[in-house]
Design a protein around this motif. Structure first.
Motif, mmCIF file in Angstrom:
data_model
loop_
_atom_site.group_PDB
_atom_site.id
_atom_site.type_symbol
_atom_site.label_atom_id
_atom_site.label_comp_id
_atom_site.label_asym_id
_atom_site.label_seq_id
_atom_site.Cartn_x
_atom_site.Cartn_y
_atom_site.Cartn_z
ATOM 1 N N ILE A 322 43.389 42.104 31.507
ATOM 2 C CA ILE A 322 42.868 42.631 32.794
ATOM 3 C C ILE A 322 42.442 42.227 34.067
ATOM 4 O O ILE A 322 42.742 42.500 35.135
ATOM 5 N N ILE A 323 41.991 40.702 34.050
ATOM 6 C CA ILE A 323 41.786 40.015 35.082
ATOM 7 C C ILE A 323 42.909 38.943 34.988
ATOM 8 O O ILE A 323 42.891 38.035 33.878
ATOM 9 N N ARG A 324 43.828 38.702 35.786
ATOM 10 C CA ARG A 324 44.785 37.913 36.012
ATOM 11 C C ARG A 324 44.527 36.612 36.975
ATOM 12 O O ARG A 324 43.987 36.953 38.045
ATOM 13 N N GLU A 325 44.725 35.385 36.492
ATOM 14 C CA GLU A 325 44.241 34.269 37.391
ATOM 15 C C GLU A 325 44.790 34.192 38.751
ATOM 16 O O GLU A 325 46.095 34.648 38.869
ATOM 17 N N ALA A 330 39.684 35.215 38.796
ATOM 18 C CA ALA A 330 39.887 34.060 38.077
ATOM 19 C C ALA A 330 39.420 33.703 36.439
ATOM 20 O O ALA A 330 38.395 34.590 36.132
ATOM 21 N N LEU A 331 39.741 32.782 35.902
ATOM 22 C CA LEU A 331 39.478 32.805 34.317
ATOM 23 C C LEU A 331 38.699 31.345 34.176
ATOM 24 O O LEU A 331 39.480 30.420 34.794
ATOM 25 N N PHE A 332 37.994 31.499 33.188
ATOM 26 C CA PHE A 332 37.598 30.064 32.665
ATOM 27 C C PHE A 332 37.406 29.940 31.310
ATOM 28 O O PHE A 332 37.472 30.956 30.551
ATOM 29 N N VAL A 347 37.303 31.290 43.389
ATOM 30 C CA VAL A 347 37.390 32.409 44.360
ATOM 31 C C VAL A 347 36.807 32.469 45.565
ATOM 32 O O VAL A 347 37.538 32.863 46.591
ATOM 33 N N LEU A 348 35.699 31.971 45.858
ATOM 34 C CA LEU A 348 34.904 31.847 46.935
ATOM 35 C C LEU A 348 35.266 30.924 48.056
ATOM 36 O O LEU A 348 34.938 31.084 49.154
ATOM 37 N N VAL A 349 36.189 29.977 47.692
ATOM 38 C CA VAL A 349 36.317 29.209 48.746
ATOM 39 C C VAL A 349 37.369 29.757 49.837
ATOM 40 O O VAL A 349 37.270 29.116 51.247
ATOM 41 N N ASN A 350 37.848 30.806 49.642
ATOM 42 C CA ASN A 350 38.854 31.451 50.635
ATOM 43 C C ASN A 350 38.435 32.914 50.900
ATOM 44 O O ASN A 350 38.763 33.586 50.014
ATOM 45 N N PRO A 351 37.404 33.304 51.582
ATOM 46 C CA PRO A 351 36.826 34.543 51.618
ATOM 47 C C PRO A 351 38.138 35.612 51.763
ATOM 48 O O PRO A 351 37.785 36.933 51.269
ATOM 49 N N ALA A 352 38.980 35.376 52.576
ATOM 50 C CA ALA A 352 39.779 36.490 52.969
ATOM 51 C C ALA A 352 40.726 36.701 51.689
ATOM 52 O O ALA A 352 41.119 37.806 51.307
#
Length: 398
Positions: A322-325, A330-332, A347-352
């Motif tokens: 369902i969620i792909r890296e 992102a997955l952990f 994910v949050l390091v690059n807002p765009a």
């Protein structure tokens, strides 16, 4: 089609996952032009709440395009209402009966079996508990009456729909089972055209049960705060782990918001204010999930996606499909708090890039994981069952 849909003990309307599922399915089928009648509870009831009237009489009300009947019997005593369900079935003469599986329910399947009506059984949890569960040990000690009744419900069902076939006992033929995921109401959620202003808001939503990973979420949030990350963490919902989560968050109280339980109609607004949705599932406290695989269809993930949020979740099949890296989020590594914090940061390091992930998540849930699609597939299954049943009756007449 005229459909009788039983959700014994499930509050409708309500905030539980089962409440949302029942409401969305009933509403979705009604919107597709079907005459839908739902039997559910008005609220969660304690075992001591036993009243004679719901066992024999049901009162109808119009609700969201379908007819709703409240049968207020404690969930574990659902079969006490069987006579009322059979009576209602004879009055309605439905083309199809649908029932949410519960070990102590099954009145709809009894009515379908007696009256020759096709039956669709929804299974959303493991039918036969693993040996670690107390109910399974009691059942084994008694000679297996719970298991026999569970298997009987499966045999009486014309078809079984479930997110993962392993929920159904191996004794039931696999060709009777249709894997069908839950979804999100993509018409209710409207993604914002641009990212919300302010520091990133990271959202956890759930019923605060141990396997939802809320404690892992708070621990990961603390790691990020201690590294100087500016994010604010919003926890939506309530449940047994809330007090523990709040105590973990206490040293950084101003960086956390606990909303408590909120009506489901408020969820789209709350999610529209977020930048990232987190579903940190941890199956270690849940023996059934360890035994059968991750059979829960993740409502929260679909709703994050519908709201246009990128998603961080555990790298557990089928969540990884369902969620792909790097695509929708992102997955952990499950249970690894440091890896969870790293995934959130990734994910949050690059807002765009995060916003683009959310847009892709929205497109994917619309295409593959909506309640609208779920109900369209249920419609096709129901029509096929009715057609088969009609041919069977015709052959008997001839």
């Amino acid at each position: 089609m005229r459909i009788l849909y039983l959700a014994s003990g499930i509050p409708v309307p309500g905030t539980l996952g089962g409440s949302i599922h029942t409401l969305e399915v009933a509403r979705g089928l009604a919107q597709r032009g079907h005459d839908v009648h739902v039997v559910a509870a008005s609220r969660e009831l304690p075992l001591s709440h036993v009243r004679l009237r719901p066992m024999h009489q049901l009162t109808a009300q119009s609700w969201n395009g379908f007819t709703l009947y409240h049968q207020d019997i404690p969930k574990a005593l659902s079969l006490l209402g069987t006579a009322a369900i059979i009576k209602l079935t004879k009055q309605l003469r439905p083309d199809l009966i649908m029932e949410r599986y519960y070990n102590f329910a099954g009145a709809g399947l009894i009515a379908a079996h007696r009256l020759g009506i096709p039956a669709l059984l929804e299974v959303n949890a493991l039918i036969v508990d693993p040996p670690e569960i107390l109910k399974r040990r009691i059942d084994d000690a008694l000679g297996g009456p719970f298991r026999r009744w569970a298997e009987q419900q499966c045999r009486w069902a014309s078809r079984i729909v479930t997110p993962l076939h392993t929920t159904v006992p191996a004794s039931i033929p696999r060709d009777k089972i249709i894997e069908l995921p839950w979804g999100a109401n993509v018409e209710t959620f409207t993604p914002p055209p641009t990212p919300p202003p302010g520091p990133p808001k990271v959202i956890f939503m759930g019923s605060f049960r141990a396997w939802h990973g809320v404690s892992d979420f708070v621990h990961a949030a603390r790691l990020l705060i201690e590294r100087g990350h500016p994010a604010h963490f919003v926890l939506i919902g309530d449940g047994p782990e809330r007090a523990t989560a709040e105590s973990f968050a206490a040293p950084y109280r101003d960086r956390f918001t606990f909303t408590g339980a909120v009506p489901h109609q408020q969820i789209p607004t709350l999610l529209s204010q977020g930048h990232l949705g987190v579903a940190p599932f941890n199956t270690a406290p849940h023996p059934a999930l360890r035994a059968a695989g991750f059979f829960w269809s993740p409502l929260k993930i679909y709703e994050y996606m519908a709201a246009g949020l990128p998603v961080v979740t555990a790298a557990i099949p089928p969540l990884t499909t369902i969620i792909r890296e790097g695509i929708e989020g992102a997955l952990f590594r499950e249970g690894d708090v440091h890896d969870l914090a790293a995934a959130i940061e990734r994910v949050l390091v690059n807002p765009a890039a995060a916003f683009a992930m959310g847009q892709r998540a929205r497109a994917r849930v619309v295409a593959e994981f909506s309640w609208q699609r779920h109900c369209a597939e249920l419609e096709q299954i129901g029509k096929s069952l009715i057609k088969t049943n009609s041919h069977h009756i015709l052959r008997k007449i001839q």
